[in-house]
Design a protein around this motif. Structure first.
Motif, short mmCIF file in Angstrom:
data_model
loop_
_atom_site.label_atom_id
_atom_site.label_comp_id
_atom_site.label_asym_id
_atom_site.label_seq_id
_atom_site.Cartn_x
_atom_site.Cartn_y
_atom_site.Cartn_z
N LEU A 85 0.83 -1.20 0.00
CA LEU A 85 0.00 0.00 0.00
C LEU A 85 0.87 1.25 0.00
N ILE A 86 1.92 1.26 0.81
CA ILE A 86 2.85 2.39 0.81
C ILE A 86 3.50 2.56 -0.56
N GLU A 87 3.93 1.46 -1.16
CA GLU A 87 4.54 1.53 -2.48
C GLU A 87 3.60 2.14 -3.51
N ALA A 88 2.30 1.81 -3.38
CA ALA A 88 1.32 2.31 -4.34
C ALA A 88 1.05 3.80 -4.16
N ILE A 89 1.09 4.29 -2.91
CA ILE A 89 0.70 5.67 -2.62
C ILE A 89 1.87 6.64 -2.71
N ALA A 90 3.04 6.24 -2.26
CA ALA A 90 4.15 7.18 -2.08
C ALA A 90 4.54 7.87 -3.38
N GLY A 242 11.54 26.52 2.78
CA GLY A 242 11.63 25.19 2.19
C GLY A 242 10.32 24.84 1.52
N ILE A 243 10.38 24.29 0.33
CA ILE A 243 9.19 23.96 -0.46
C ILE A 243 9.30 22.51 -0.92
N ALA A 244 8.23 21.74 -0.70
CA ALA A 244 8.27 20.32 -1.07
C ALA A 244 6.88 19.86 -1.51
N PRO A 245 6.73 19.45 -2.78
CA PRO A 245 5.44 18.90 -3.22
C PRO A 245 5.16 17.55 -2.56
N VAL A 246 3.90 17.32 -2.23
CA VAL A 246 3.45 16.03 -1.72
C VAL A 246 2.42 15.49 -2.71
N GLU A 247 2.89 14.69 -3.64
CA GLU A 247 2.03 14.13 -4.69
C GLU A 247 1.93 12.63 -4.50
N HIS A 248 0.71 12.14 -4.41
CA HIS A 248 0.51 10.70 -4.25
C HIS A 248 0.55 10.01 -5.62
N ARG A 249 1.23 8.89 -5.65
CA ARG A 249 1.29 8.13 -6.91
C ARG A 249 -0.07 7.56 -7.26
N GLU A 250 -0.81 7.15 -6.23
CA GLU A 250 -2.19 6.68 -6.38
C GLU A 250 -2.98 7.25 -5.22
N ARG A 251 -4.23 7.64 -5.45
CA ARG A 251 -5.04 8.18 -4.37
C ARG A 251 -5.09 7.19 -3.22
N PRO A 267 -9.54 12.59 4.08
CA PRO A 267 -9.10 13.31 2.88
C PRO A 267 -7.58 13.44 2.85
N ALA A 268 -6.99 13.17 1.70
CA ALA A 268 -5.53 13.27 1.56
C ALA A 268 -5.20 13.84 0.19
N PRO A 269 -5.51 15.13 -0.03
CA PRO A 269 -5.21 15.73 -1.33
C PRO A 269 -3.72 15.97 -1.52
N ASP A 270 -3.30 16.13 -2.75
CA ASP A 270 -1.93 16.54 -3.02
C ASP A 270 -1.76 17.98 -2.53
N THR A 271 -0.61 18.25 -1.94
CA THR A 271 -0.36 19.57 -1.36
C THR A 271 1.07 20.02 -1.64
N LEU A 272 1.30 21.29 -1.35
CA LEU A 272 2.65 21.84 -1.34
C LEU A 272 2.97 22.17 0.11
#
Length: 422
Positions: A85-90, A242-251, A267-272
């Motif tokens: 699951l971590i591999e799919a989301i990270a 410091g700026i870091a995108p948080v983009e999920h590979r899969e919801r 809820p876990a949207p992509d964020t900056l």
């Protein structure tokens, strides 16, 4: 006891049932939960006690950079489907740190090395540097531990009587075990009793964190080079962003429905994820004032500090979600010489708290949790508890304090933090 699971990734012994210690863990942060998962997987009795009333009662950060140390630890302790699951989301950002000045002029590109280059070949399916929302990882680490993790239990001290440790709580209750583990963070109550000479130094720097929804419009606005593990923006007088995108590979919800239906995500949207740092005397606020300030007030303070900076940077801070904004004091543990082992031990920030300036704290805590679980699994094969803990502590303290020194040096260089005391 739970029968150990079979997996090529697991370092824990399978086979006949053995006599293991019962482990009391104080603190349900990432390191404590990693340890609990590893002990549960090995069939070792464990109970975790957390002072917060729930897993979501307190903000604990936005984003985690998981390197190969953290990833290996998670692979060792989690059931295979939860690790999948971590591999799919990270998220898998470009493995580098970009440097900029306060007008977003590039100042350098710094590739990230694999901190564990000897990892097995089967680990190559996932890169050495990934990104996760902290609450997403914590929710995965809590999975299956409903009867193990006890919230609303404030630890106040312990007593030792031979091989038995009694943990005492503020409500007057007690519990007994054969091992007590401090996983209760930088202000560890366990550490204060176990190692009373241990010191935590204030770096005199403060960080203010916030996050911004990573909308389609913001994605178009950001330079493509910023979609990396981290972007370091250094301004005049040791001001830092410091700026870091948080983009999920899969919801996360979709991945859980497919791989681990028992995991329920909010809820876990992509964020900056964005942080601002500076010495406290330059902020014009006391710690009490920073602690009492609302998210909107902290946002306004940071915007004052960024006057004259590139409009993209100030625009990002203006877009901070106020409920996501909070301030922290940056503190570091002062490295200790070796201490005699007992059946009370420590992990993560409880023993080697460090500045986030090297991005290593969470990974070291996860490494500690997995390493201690593996060490305690050896007790069932005939080793004594103190001998197993001594081996764990020798490696843990050496690796942990090395990263404390590196993180503190980075903080001094980037934010003008006080040097780490000798």
């Amino acid at each position: 006891m739970i029968k150990p699971e079979s997996s090529s990734r697991s370092p824990f012994p399978a086979g006949p049932r053995r006599t293991y210690p019962h482990v009391i863990v104080i603190g349900a942060g990432l390191g404590g939960l990693c340890l609990a998962q590893g002990l549960r997987r090995a069939g070792i009795g464990v109970a975790v006690y957390e002072r917060d009333v729930s897993a979501t009662a307190r903000g604990q950060g936005h984003r985690l950079h998981i390197d190969a140390r953290g990833r290996r630890a998670l692979a060792e302790v989690l059931p295979p489907h939860l690790f999948s699951l971590i591999e799919a989301i990270a998220g898998r950002p470009a493995p580098r740190v970009n440097g900029f000045d306060h007008q977003l002029r590039p100042t350098g590109v710094f590739p990230l090395d694999d901190p564990t280059p000897d990892r097995p070949a089967h680990d190559d399916a996932m890169p050495a540097h990934t990104v996760l929302d902290r609450q997403v990882l914590r929710r995965i680490l809590l999975t299956g531990l409903d009867e193990i993790v006890h919230f609303g239990r404030s630890f106040v001290g312990y007593d030792e009587d031979g091989d038995v440790v009694t943990a005492r709580f503020a409500d007057g209750s007690t519990t007994q075990g054969s091992v007590l583990v401090a996983a209760d963070g930088v202000g560890s109550v366990v550490r204060a009793q176990r190692l009373p000479n241990a010191r935590v130094a204030d770096s005199r720097t403060r960080l203010i964190y916030g996050r911004v929804p990573l909308t389609a419009e913001l994605r178009r606005t950001l330079p493509p080079t910023m979609f990396t593990v981290f972007n370091s923006v250094a301004g005049p007088d040791h001001r830092f962003v410091g700026i870091a995108p948080v983009e999920h590979r899969e919801r996360p919800g979709a991945a859980a429905a497919r791989l681990a239906p028992e995991v329920a995500f909010g809820p876990a949207p992509d964020t900056l994820a964005v942080m601002f740092g500076r010495r406290i005397e330059r902020l014009g606020r006391t710690d009490a004032e920073l602690s009492a300030a609302s998210g909107a007030d902290l946002r306004a303070l940071v915007l004052e500090q960024l006057a004259g900076w590139h409009p993209l940077l100030t625009g990002i801070v203006e877009s901070w979600t106020p409920s996501s904004v909070y301030a922290i004091r940056v503190r570091s543990s002062v490295p200790l010489p070796p201490w005699p082992a007992s059946n009370v031990t420590l992990l993560g920030d409880a023993i080697h708290a460090m500045s986030p300036a090297a991005g290593a704290g969470a990974n070291i805590a996860l490494r500690d949790g997995a390493a201690l679980a593996a060490a305690l699994a050896e007790v069932g094969a005939g080793r004594s508890v103190p001998a197993a803990i001594q081996d764990y502590e020798q490696v843990m303290s050496r690796a942990g304090f090395r990263m404390v020194r590196l993180s503190a040096a980075n903080g001094t260089r980037m934010l003008g933090a006080d040097p780490l005391p000798c």
